[in-house]
Structures are given as C-alpha cells and as structure tokens.
Design an enzyme around this catalytic site. Structure first.
Site, PDB file in Angstrom:
ATOM      1  N   SER A  40      42.174 -45.232  87.749  1.00  8.03           N
ATOM      2  CA  SER A  40      40.989 -44.687  88.357  1.00  8.03           C
ATOM      3  C   SER A  40      40.440 -45.777  89.500  1.00  8.03           C
ATOM      4  O   SER A  40      40.382 -47.433  89.764  1.00  8.03           O
ATOM      5  CB  SER A  40      39.809 -44.996  87.589  1.00  8.03           C
ATOM      6  OG  SER A  40      38.334 -44.598  88.273  1.00  8.03           O
ATOM      7  N   TYR A  85      35.105 -47.210  79.755  1.00  8.45           N
ATOM      8  CA  TYR A  85      35.958 -47.008  79.981  1.00  8.45           C
ATOM      9  C   TYR A  85      36.889 -47.575  81.313  1.00  8.45           C
ATOM     10  O   TYR A  85      37.861 -47.074  81.456  1.00  8.45           O
ATOM     11  CB  TYR A  85      34.907 -45.405  80.886  1.00  8.45           C
ATOM     12  CG  TYR A  85      35.952 -44.997  81.619  1.00  8.45           C
ATOM     13  CD1 TYR A  85      36.738 -43.591  81.211  1.00  8.45           C
ATOM     14  CD2 TYR A  85      35.456 -44.754  83.452  1.00  8.45           C
ATOM     15  CE1 TYR A  85      37.737 -43.006  82.188  1.00  8.45           C
ATOM     16  CE2 TYR A  85      37.542 -43.760  83.777  1.00  8.45           C
ATOM     17  CZ  TYR A  85      37.378 -43.209  83.544  1.00  8.45           C
ATOM     18  OH  TYR A  85      38.049 -42.691  84.340  1.00  8.45           O
ATOM     19  N   LYS A 134      40.783 -48.455  81.321  1.00 15.36           N
ATOM     20  CA  LYS A 134      41.012 -47.829  83.234  1.00 15.36           C
ATOM     21  C   LYS A 134      43.201 -49.467  82.955  1.00 15.36           C
ATOM     22  O   LYS A 134      43.979 -49.444  83.084  1.00 15.36           O
ATOM     23  CB  LYS A 134      41.048 -47.725  83.965  1.00 15.36           C
ATOM     24  CG  LYS A 134      40.398 -46.429  83.557  1.00 15.36           C
ATOM     25  CD  LYS A 134      41.705 -45.109  83.712  1.00 15.36           C
ATOM     26  CE  LYS A 134      41.252 -43.390  83.199  1.00 15.36           C
ATOM     27  NZ  LYS A 134      42.999 -43.031  82.966  1.00 15.36           N
TER      28      LYS A 134
HETATM   29  P1  NAD Z   1      39.683 -33.919  81.767  1.00 17.55           P
HETATM   30  O1  NAD Z   1      38.999 -34.253  80.397  1.00 17.55           O
HETATM   31  O2  NAD Z   1      39.138 -32.566  82.389  1.00 17.55           O
HETATM   32  O3  NAD Z   1      41.222 -34.094  81.088  1.00 17.55           O
HETATM   33  C1  NAD Z   1      41.443 -34.737  80.058  1.00 17.55           C
HETATM   34  C2  NAD Z   1      42.132 -33.752  79.223  1.00 17.55           C
HETATM   35  O4  NAD Z   1      42.339 -34.920  78.425  1.00 17.55           O
HETATM   36  C3  NAD Z   1      41.424 -32.913  78.249  1.00 17.55           C
HETATM   37  O5  NAD Z   1      41.590 -31.193  78.415  1.00 17.55           O
HETATM   38  C4  NAD Z   1      41.423 -32.977  77.244  1.00 17.55           C
HETATM   39  O6  NAD Z   1      40.980 -31.981  76.269  1.00 17.55           O
HETATM   40  C5  NAD Z   1      42.431 -34.267  77.074  1.00 17.55           C
HETATM   41  N1  NAD Z   1      42.136 -35.103  76.138  1.00 17.55           N
HETATM   42  C6  NAD Z   1      41.787 -35.950  75.375  1.00 17.55           C
HETATM   43  N2  NAD Z   1      41.842 -36.189  75.270  1.00 17.55           N
HETATM   44  C7  NAD Z   1      43.246 -36.306  74.037  1.00 17.55           C
HETATM   45  C8  NAD Z   1      43.788 -36.780  72.757  1.00 17.55           C
HETATM   46  N3  NAD Z   1      44.079 -38.064  72.183  1.00 17.55           N
HETATM   47  N4  NAD Z   1      45.299 -35.750  72.686  1.00 17.55           N
HETATM   48  C9  NAD Z   1      44.990 -35.112  74.125  1.00 17.55           C
HETATM   49  N5  NAD Z   1      44.786 -34.728  74.845  1.00 17.55           N
HETATM   50  C10 NAD Z   1      43.620 -35.214  75.098  1.00 17.55           C
HETATM   51  O7  NAD Z   1      39.679 -35.008  82.604  1.00 17.55           O
HETATM   52  P2  NAD Z   1      39.635 -35.054  84.439  1.00 17.55           P
HETATM   53  O8  NAD Z   1      38.844 -35.567  85.203  1.00 17.55           O
HETATM   54  O9  NAD Z   1      41.034 -34.341  84.318  1.00 17.55           O
HETATM   55  O10 NAD Z   1      41.320 -36.631  84.254  1.00 17.55           O
HETATM   56  C11 NAD Z   1      42.154 -37.016  83.682  1.00 17.55           C
HETATM   57  C12 NAD Z   1      42.283 -38.448  83.598  1.00 17.55           C
HETATM   58  O11 NAD Z   1      42.278 -38.772  85.031  1.00 17.55           O
HETATM   59  C13 NAD Z   1      41.776 -39.072  82.373  1.00 17.55           C
HETATM   60  O12 NAD Z   1      42.467 -39.698  82.395  1.00 17.55           O
HETATM   61  C14 NAD Z   1      40.744 -39.779  83.458  1.00 17.55           C
HETATM   62  O13 NAD Z   1      40.349 -40.950  82.873  1.00 17.55           O
HETATM   63  C15 NAD Z   1      41.312 -39.683  84.598  1.00 17.55           C
HETATM   64  N6  NAD Z   1      40.690 -40.261  86.113  1.00 17.55           N
HETATM   65  C16 NAD Z   1      39.536 -39.163  86.275  1.00 17.55           C
HETATM   66  C17 NAD Z   1      39.278 -39.448  87.234  1.00 17.55           C
HETATM   67  C18 NAD Z   1      37.595 -37.855  88.060  1.00 17.55           C
HETATM   68  O14 NAD Z   1      37.133 -38.350  88.365  1.00 17.55           O
HETATM   69  N7  NAD Z   1      37.716 -37.164  87.174  1.00 17.55           N
HETATM   70  C19 NAD Z   1      38.713 -39.967  88.638  1.00 17.55           C
HETATM   71  C20 NAD Z   1      40.201 -40.964  88.265  1.00 17.55           C
HETATM   72  C21 NAD Z   1      40.990 -40.989  87.001  1.00 17.55           C
HETATM   73  C1  WQD Z   2      29.669 -39.913  93.616  1.00 21.21           C
HETATM   74  C2  WQD Z   2      28.173 -40.207  94.206  1.00 21.21           C
HETATM   75  C3  WQD Z   2      25.766 -40.986  92.491  1.00 21.21           C
HETATM   76  C4  WQD Z   2      25.605 -37.063  90.741  1.00 21.21           C
HETATM   77  C5  WQD Z   2      32.813 -41.808  88.624  1.00 21.21           C
HETATM   78  C6  WQD Z   2      33.502 -42.898  87.639  1.00 21.21           C
HETATM   79  C7  WQD Z   2      34.228 -43.013  88.855  1.00 21.21           C
HETATM   80  C8  WQD Z   2      35.751 -41.844  88.795  1.00 21.21           C
HETATM   81  C9  WQD Z   2      35.168 -40.987  89.411  1.00 21.21           C
HETATM   82  C10 WQD Z   2      36.672 -41.497  86.790  1.00 21.21           C
HETATM   83  C11 WQD Z   2      27.305 -41.911  93.501  1.00 21.21           C
HETATM   84  C12 WQD Z   2      25.803 -39.863  93.670  1.00 21.21           C
HETATM   85  C13 WQD Z   2      26.103 -38.233  91.722  1.00 21.21           C
HETATM   86  C14 WQD Z   2      24.186 -36.981  91.519  1.00 21.21           C
HETATM   87  C15 WQD Z   2      23.965 -38.395  93.513  1.00 21.21           C
HETATM   88  N1  WQD Z   2      35.805 -41.627  87.493  1.00 21.21           N
HETATM   89  N2  WQD Z   2      25.354 -38.663  93.430  1.00 21.21           N
HETATM   90  N3  WQD Z   2      23.531 -37.551  92.327  1.00 21.21           N
HETATM   91  O1  WQD Z   2      29.977 -42.772  90.309  1.00 21.21           O
HETATM   92  O2  WQD Z   2      31.472 -43.208  92.791  1.00 21.21           O
HETATM   93  O3  WQD Z   2      32.971 -42.621  90.153  1.00 21.21           O
HETATM   94  O4  WQD Z   2      33.271 -40.302  88.437  1.00 21.21           O
HETATM   95  O5  WQD Z   2      37.719 -42.483  86.455  1.00 21.21           O
HETATM   96  O6  WQD Z   2      34.383 -43.707  87.522  1.00 21.21           O
HETATM   97  O7  WQD Z   2      31.938 -43.897  87.619  1.00 21.21           O
HETATM   98  O8  WQD Z   2      31.447 -39.932  90.959  1.00 21.21           O
HETATM   99  O9  WQD Z   2      30.466 -38.215  91.096  1.00 21.21           O
HETATM  100  O10 WQD Z   2      29.049 -39.692  89.921  1.00 21.21           O
HETATM  101  O11 WQD Z   2      29.323 -40.011  92.416  1.00 21.21           O
HETATM  102  O12 WQD Z   2      23.218 -39.305  93.872  1.00 21.21           O
HETATM  103  O13 WQD Z   2      23.223 -36.132  90.278  1.00 21.21           O
HETATM  104  O14 WQD Z   2      27.045 -39.173  93.843  1.00 21.21           O
HETATM  105  O15 WQD Z   2      25.046 -41.773  93.343  1.00 21.21           O
HETATM  106  O16 WQD Z   2      27.038 -42.172  94.695  1.00 21.21           O
HETATM  107  P1  WQD Z   2      30.682 -42.216  91.050  1.00 21.21           P
HETATM  108  P2  WQD Z   2      29.905 -39.333  91.035  1.00 21.21           P
END
Ligand code: NAD
Ligand code: WQD
Length: 343
Positions: A129, A154, A158
């Site tokens: 991330s 969290y 990562k």
């Molecule tokens: P998500 O929660 O939709 O998907 C994660 C999936 O993993 C879910 O289906 C959950 O049921 C499953 N899971 C969790 N723990 C498990 C376990 N112990 N065994 C089996 N399954 C398990 O999240 P996402 O948004 O699809 O994110 C996927 C990955 O990408 C995560 O590692 C997340 O940290 C990373 N990521 C997400 C974002 C984002 O903004 N969505 C940004 C950066 C990184």
């Molecule tokens: C985006 C912008 C808020 C909600 C997060 C995690 C990051 C990564 C991606 C996993 C910010 C603004 C949001 C609202 C708002 N996930 N906002 N009103 O914070 O950039 O990143 O998700 O790895 O680790 O921290 O994403 O979508 O929460 O916010 O104004 O109700 O929208 O302040 O500027 P963020 P976000």
C-alpha cells in the site's frame, strides 16, 4: 493447463481480489480462489463466474492463518504463483485492535511464504500500500522514496510484510517476490456484478460518496478545506479497480516469464495524477448527473495533505499503464451502488 498458468488468489472474494480474478481469467490464467469470507460474500464468486462464464471456477473457503488447512490446498492443487490479498484493512480498527491485525495480516502471509518455499512454488505477489510512504517530502513518490514510520498497526503490517517477503526472496533460492504498492483503488467492474462491499459506515471516500448519493448517508463530510493544495482539499492518486487488477496480470506475466531482474521487486500502482477530494466530488456529480450533499468539516486525524505516485517504473518495466478515465471509474462506482440497492 500447466501450473505456470495457474494462480492461487488468497482473499480472492474481496474487492481487489475478485476484479483481479476476472482479469487473470480474461488473460487465460486459471485461478484458484481461497478466502475465509471474513470481509466478503459468496456473491463475489458468483459475479466472477457470470462475468467470465467460468462456472467451474475453484473456490475454497479457507482461513490462511490455518496452516494445516492451507497445506491441503498446496497438496491438492498445482500452481506456480500466489497473489496474497488476504488481510484486514481498516486503519482505525487496527489502532484499537492491533493484535487482530498483526495476527491475521502477518500470520497468513508467513504461512503462504512458508508453503510456497516448501512446495517449491516460485512466485509471490504481495498487496502492499502507498500507506508505507506516509507523509512524503518527495512528490510524486517513487519506489526509492523512503518509507516513513508507520502511523497505524495496519500500515505497520504492510511494511513488515514487505520486509518479510524481501528477506525470504533474497534468502531462499527459487523464491521470487513482488510487492505492489496500491494508491487509492476506487470504482467497480463495468458490468456492476462485482465491486466493493463496505461493512457499516464506510471510511473510504468513494463508498461514502455513493452511499450518500443513494440516500443511505445524509451528507458527505469533506475532511478539511484548508490544506496547502490548490483547492484546500487533500490530493490523492485514485486508481480504477480494473486498471489495478490488470497490473496484477502484468506482474504475474513478468514472474512466470522469468523476466525479474532481482529476487524482490517493488512497483507503485497508481495513475501518476493527483486528484483533489473536491474535484472527485464534482466529477462524480457531473458524470452521474446528480447533486451530492456535502459540507467541508474539520480535518480527519492522521490524514496527509497529498500523496500521488510516480508510475514510471510500472509503465516501463511492467508495460502496464492505467487507462480508464475518472469519468468511467465514477460512473462504474455509481452503477455498482445502484446494483447493490437491487439485491
Ligand atoms: P477486502 O477486505 O475486500 O479483501 C480481503 C479479502 O481477504 C476478504 O475477502 C477477506 O474475507 C479475506 N481475508 C481476510 N483475512 C483472511 C484470512 N485470514 N484467510 C482468508 N481470507 C481472508 O480488501 P481489498 O480492498 O480487496 O484489499 C485486498 C488487499 O489489498 C489487502 O491486503 C489490503 O490491505 C490491500 N490494500 C487495499 C487497499 C484499498 O484501499 N482497498 C489499498 C492498499 C492495499
Ligand atoms: C481519501 C481522501 C480523506 C472519507 C486509505 C488508507 C490507505 C489505503 C487506501 C489500504 C482523504 C477524504 C474520506 C470521507 C473525506 N488503504 N475523505 N470524507 O485515507 O487516502 O487511504 O485507503 O492500504 O492505507 O489510509 O483514503 O478514501 O479514506 O480518503 O473527505 O468521508 O478523502 O480525508 O483526503 P486514504 P480515503
């Protein structure tokens, strides 16, 4: 189908995993999805089947923290590559319940790597991330920009998982690792059959916007209008979910085709273009022809003013580039919200 064309997807019923499964299948890979459904539903598996026409898709309900159950998957299926999505991802919850995050996110990943090594399966793609960069002085951030100390458990998982993968890929011959650092994934599949399923009140911006537009939330709070940015709201690099999914295909191609130049590599996955929160709202209103109730409120604790990616490495080395417009992405996000209202 050879094992070289088969990919194990942990967390494949989730938001990013389900879209990645579709794009891998479209690129002629076979996928095996494992998920414990802790943050997803079987409807995502049905959606993948409908989009791809692959009714025979393999889904196994497994907790990746359960070593013996995971080992059975390795005993029963041949694959050369794993994409590890399975993790918890709520930043705020991780502050309140750090152990839940360290246990799930690290244990599951170490189990995966251990079994990949034991069963001599070479390729590990890890979902990292942009959070690892924290509040960076280098904008846009490159993969060489320093990681800042994590501001949440969290984020720390990562950083730690990246380090575990780096050390293992360097130490164990035949094991290769790539970490993709995603920026802000948004949107949904254009079919509106799969998308994000936020639990409870969404923390992320786009699900909050679509729920507000649907009348589920009264008003969107824009967290902060006095940042040192052109319009005072935060700047982010919003990456379309289908583009993001395709980056995984390009990465798996690189690994399976033996093109890696080092045992461990890192790529930023974003658009390279900063978009402000207010610009995103205005675009959402415009493409979907509606008015969104919103108000500017105090800053949210822990938010950074601006973060976007330098994506030169992914463009040049992976041969991947984000191609969907913000209009297309926000139109798909709204179509998905309307689909959710019907089921
Ligand atoms: P998500 O929660 O939709 O998907 C994660 C999936 O993993 C879910 O289906 C959950 O049921 C499953 N899971 C969790 N723990 C498990 C376990 N112990 N065994 C089996 N399954 C398990 O999240 P996402 O948004 O699809 O994110 C996927 C990955 O990408 C995560 O590692 C997340 O940290 C990373 N990521 C997400 C974002 C984002 O903004 N969505 C940004 C950066 C990184
Ligand atoms: C985006 C912008 C808020 C909600 C997060 C995690 C990051 C990564 C991606 C996993 C910010 C603004 C949001 C609202 C708002 N996930 N906002 N009103 O914070 O950039 O990143 O998700 O790895 O680790 O921290 O994403 O979508 O929460 O916010 O104004 O109700 O929208 O302040 O500027 P963020 P976000």
């Amino acid at each position: 189908m050879t094992s070289n064309k088969t990919v194990l997807i942990s967390g494949g019923a989730g938001y990013i995993g389900s879209h990645t499964a579709v794009e891998l299948i479209n690129a002629n890979y076979d996928v095996i999805i494992i998920d414990n459904l802790s943050n997803s539903e079987l409807s995502a598996i049905d959606g993948i089947k409908k989009i791809t026409g692959r009714q025979d898709l393999t889904f196994i309900q497994v907790d990746t923290c359960d070593y013996e159950a995971l080992k059975k998957v390795f005993d029963n299926y041949q694959f050369d590559s794993v994409i590890h999505f399975a993790a918890f991802k709520a930043v705020g919850e991780s502050v309140d319940e750090p152990l839940k995050y360290y246990m799930n996110n690290l244990m599951s990943f170490m189990n995966i790597i251990d079994l990949m090594k034991k069963y001599e399966r070479p390729n590990v793609l890890f979902s990292s991330s942009a959070t690892v960069y924290g509040e960076s002085d280098d904008l846009p951030v490159t993969e060489e920009s320093p990681r800042m100390p994590a501001t949440s458990p969290y984020g720390n998982t990562k950083q730690m998982a990246e380090d575990i993968l780096r050390d293992c890929a360097n130490a164990y011959k035949g094991l290769h690792g790539i970490a993709l650092r995603y920026f802000n994934p948004i949107g949904a599949h254009p079919s509106a059959l799969i998308g994000e399923l936020p639990r409870g009140v969404p923390n992320n911006l786009v699900p909050y916007i679509t729920q507000t537009a649907a009348g589920i939330r009264e008003c969107l709070n824009v967290f902060g209008g006095d940042y040192p940015t052109p319009d005072g709201s935060c700047l982010r690099d919003f990456i379309d979910i289908v583009d993001l999914a395709r980056a995984h295909v390009a990465t798996i191609d690189r690994m399976t085709q033996g093109k890696m130049e080092a045992p461990y590599e890192i790529f930023n996955i974003g658009t390279g273009r900063p978009v402000s929160v207010l610009e995103l709202i205005t675009t959402f209103e415009h493409v979907n022809n509606l008015n969104l109730p919103y108000r500017i409120t105090d800053r949210r604790q822990g938010d950074i003013a601006a973060l976007w990616a330098d994506v030169t490495r992914a463009n040049e080395v992976l041969g991947w580039k984000a191609s969907r417009s913000l209009d297309q992405t926000l139109s798909a996000a709204w179509a998905w919200q309307k689909h959710l209202a019907q089921i």
